[in-house]
Design a protein around this motif. Sequence first.
Motif, PDB file in Angstrom:
ATOM      1  N   TYR A  44       0.794  -1.227   0.000  1.00 23.97           N
ATOM      2  CA  TYR A  44       0.000   0.000   0.000  1.00 23.97           C
ATOM      3  C   TYR A  44       0.829   1.280   0.000  1.00 23.97           C
ATOM      4  O   TYR A  44       0.295   2.351  -0.306  1.00 23.97           O
ATOM      5  N   PHE A  45       2.109   1.177   0.318  1.00 21.75           N
ATOM      6  CA  PHE A  45       2.882   2.407   0.475  1.00 21.75           C
ATOM      7  C   PHE A  45       4.146   2.479  -0.375  1.00 21.75           C
ATOM      8  O   PHE A  45       4.845   3.479  -0.342  1.00 21.75           O
ATOM      9  N   ASN A  46       4.453   1.457  -1.143  1.00 17.14           N
ATOM     10  CA  ASN A  46       5.649   1.494  -1.995  1.00 17.14           C
ATOM     11  C   ASN A  46       6.871   1.984  -1.225  1.00 17.14           C
ATOM     12  O   ASN A  46       7.489   2.995  -1.546  1.00 17.14           O
ATOM     13  N   ILE A  47       7.189   1.258  -0.182  1.00 17.05           N
ATOM     14  CA  ILE A  47       8.310   1.631   0.673  1.00 17.05           C
ATOM     15  C   ILE A  47       9.604   1.559  -0.123  1.00 17.05           C
ATOM     16  O   ILE A  47       9.897   0.567  -0.784  1.00 17.05           O
ATOM     17  N   VAL A  48      10.375   2.618  -0.066  1.00 15.46           N
ATOM     18  CA  VAL A  48      11.642   2.678  -0.785  1.00 15.46           C
ATOM     19  C   VAL A  48      12.756   2.065   0.049  1.00 15.46           C
ATOM     20  O   VAL A  48      13.533   1.241  -0.416  1.00 15.46           O
ATOM     21  N   HIS A  49      12.862   2.484   1.300  1.00 13.60           N
ATOM     22  CA  HIS A  49      13.870   1.952   2.211  1.00 13.60           C
ATOM     23  C   HIS A  49      13.264   1.833   3.596  1.00 13.60           C
ATOM     24  O   HIS A  49      12.377   2.587   3.965  1.00 13.60           O
ATOM     25  N   GLY A  50      13.782   0.916   4.371  1.00 17.76           N
ATOM     26  CA  GLY A  50      13.411   0.817   5.773  1.00 17.76           C
ATOM     27  C   GLY A  50      14.664   0.920   6.615  1.00 17.76           C
ATOM     28  O   GLY A  50      15.743   0.524   6.177  1.00 17.76           O
ATOM     29  N   TYR A  51      14.525   1.433   7.807  1.00 19.29           N
ATOM     30  CA  TYR A  51      15.704   1.669   8.630  1.00 19.29           C
ATOM     31  C   TYR A  51      15.405   1.367  10.090  1.00 19.29           C
ATOM     32  O   TYR A  51      14.298   1.543  10.561  1.00 19.29           O
ATOM     33  N   LEU A  52      16.439   0.978  10.798  1.00 23.29           N
ATOM     34  CA  LEU A  52      16.420   1.125  12.238  1.00 23.29           C
ATOM     35  C   LEU A  52      16.591   2.602  12.529  1.00 23.29           C
ATOM     36  O   LEU A  52      17.396   3.277  11.891  1.00 23.29           O
ATOM     37  N   SER A  53      15.869   3.112  13.493  1.00 26.02           N
ATOM     38  CA  SER A  53      15.979   4.543  13.769  1.00 26.02           C
ATOM     39  C   SER A  53      17.399   4.929  14.174  1.00 26.02           C
ATOM     40  O   SER A  53      17.837   6.047  13.943  1.00 26.02           O
ATOM     41  N   SER A  54      18.146   3.999  14.782  1.00 19.84           N
ATOM     42  CA  SER A  54      19.511   4.336  15.199  1.00 19.84           C
ATOM     43  C   SER A  54      20.460   4.473  14.014  1.00 19.84           C
ATOM     44  O   SER A  54      21.562   4.971  14.155  1.00 19.84           O
ATOM     45  N   GLU A  55      20.009   4.046  12.821  1.00 16.40           N
ATOM     46  CA  GLU A  55      20.885   4.083  11.655  1.00 16.40           C
ATOM     47  C   GLU A  55      20.665   5.317  10.793  1.00 16.40           C
ATOM     48  O   GLU A  55      21.366   5.533   9.819  1.00 16.40           O
ATOM     49  N   ILE A  56      19.667   6.116  11.144  1.00 14.63           N
ATOM     50  CA  ILE A  56      19.322   7.219  10.257  1.00 14.63           C
ATOM     51  C   ILE A  56      19.608   8.557  10.905  1.00 14.63           C
ATOM     52  O   ILE A  56      19.881   8.650  12.088  1.00 14.63           O
ATOM     53  N   ASN A  57      19.550   9.579  10.102  1.00 11.68           N
ATOM     54  CA  ASN A  57      19.832  10.909  10.597  1.00 11.68           C
ATOM     55  C   ASN A  57      18.764  11.890  10.140  1.00 11.68           C
ATOM     56  O   ASN A  57      19.020  13.055   9.928  1.00 11.68           O
ATOM     57  N   TYR A  58      17.549  11.369   9.967  1.00  8.77           N
ATOM     58  CA  TYR A  58      16.429  12.242   9.664  1.00  8.77           C
ATOM     59  C   TYR A  58      15.997  12.902  10.958  1.00  8.77           C
ATOM     60  O   TYR A  58      15.934  12.271  11.986  1.00  8.77           O
ATOM     61  N   GLY A  59      15.644  14.151  10.908  1.00 12.39           N
ATOM     62  CA  GLY A  59      15.131  14.749  12.124  1.00 12.39           C
ATOM     63  C   GLY A  59      15.384  16.229  12.222  1.00 12.39           C
ATOM     64  O   GLY A  59      15.839  16.869  11.292  1.00 12.39           O
ATOM     65  N   ILE A  60      15.107  16.749  13.362  1.00 10.95           N
ATOM     66  CA  ILE A  60      15.095  18.176  13.592  1.00 10.95           C
ATOM     67  C   ILE A  60      16.490  18.783  13.418  1.00 10.95           C
ATOM     68  O   ILE A  60      17.458  18.342  14.015  1.00 10.95           O
ATOM     69  N   ASN A  61      16.536  19.819  12.586  1.00  6.34           N
ATOM     70  CA  ASN A  61      17.763  20.589  12.395  1.00  6.34           C
ATOM     71  C   ASN A  61      18.968  19.751  12.002  1.00  6.34           C
ATOM     72  O   ASN A  61      20.101  20.126  12.245  1.00  6.34           O
ATOM     73  N   ASN A  62      18.686  18.585  11.396  1.00  6.91           N
ATOM     74  CA  ASN A  62      19.748  17.748  10.828  1.00  6.91           C
ATOM     75  C   ASN A  62      20.701  17.160  11.853  1.00  6.91           C
ATOM     76  O   ASN A  62      21.758  16.671  11.508  1.00  6.91           O
ATOM     77  N   ASN A  63      20.377  17.223  13.136  1.00  8.93           N
ATOM     78  CA  ASN A  63      21.327  16.650  14.085  1.00  8.93           C
ATOM     79  C   ASN A  63      20.667  15.743  15.119  1.00  8.93           C
ATOM     80  O   ASN A  63      21.351  15.075  15.866  1.00  8.93           O
TER      81      ASN A  63
END
Length: 282
Positions: A121-140
């Motif tokens: 239903y969502f055509n997921i491009v990538h999945g991540y553990l949250s500890s592996e990513i750097n998406y978020g507020i003010n890039n940090n």
Amino acid sequence: MSGGGQSLEPSNNKRFGFTLAEVLITLGIIGVVAALTLPTLISKYKKHVLAVQTQSTISILENGFRQMMANDGVDSLLDTEAFKNTYSNENPAGCQGYDVDEKIFSDVNECKTFVAEMNKYFNIVHGYLSSEINYGINNNNKWSQEWGFVLNNGAFVYFSLHSNYYLDSINNCDKIKSKGGNLCNIVGYLDIDVNGNKSPNINGYDVHGEAWLGVDGKIYPFYGKDSALFECAGNCDLNNTDFYWRNDERYCGVQGEPLKNNKEYDGHCLARMMENGWKIDY
């Protein structure tokens, strides 16, 4: 010369033009006006783009969940194939690592079912553990706990799934609805970055922290009208409850006024944006 002949008197029709000095002054005035107005216009345009991206991402998610329930012939997300076998109080059972090549969470069978259903239903491009990513507020800041995925429109969605934490709201659903509320039970909540790692990565603009995912497949932002009535189980007045953003400027400033400092508001401006017709007016 009189009569039918042409007059030899000089014509009074004159041709006028601008001097170089006048042209330069005019151009200078135009430049000053442009310098004063362009930043405002650019800022409004950027806000409009982010609001459209937010609305589009919310629509993608809600349409997907609605189609999921329709295809499974159920009225609650908790009864869908995606959620009923992978659900726990805190998060999808054991979802710990995503294999991008295999497009599955490879270590737990139940999680394979969950992600396979989500991919429909969502055509997921990538999945991540949250500890592996750097998406978020003010890039940090990194999203913490649980897990997330990236949609094909570039938006990052972080899930924290839990239910039955608000039994009073479930039991008082009639009371909530009598006051105009629509949210009585939840699957969990979402954090959304509508353009992934692209700028500005600022709370309330492209990063939206914490919106309830209702069992009806709809998304209800924290401190919105529905969320407020849900939090108080219908036992509050929207005109004075602290659960509603309009009554507490900590959640997204004051209606009709710009934010004094966007860092103070912890990403809870999604309710204001939605209630103001998908406009960033702050």
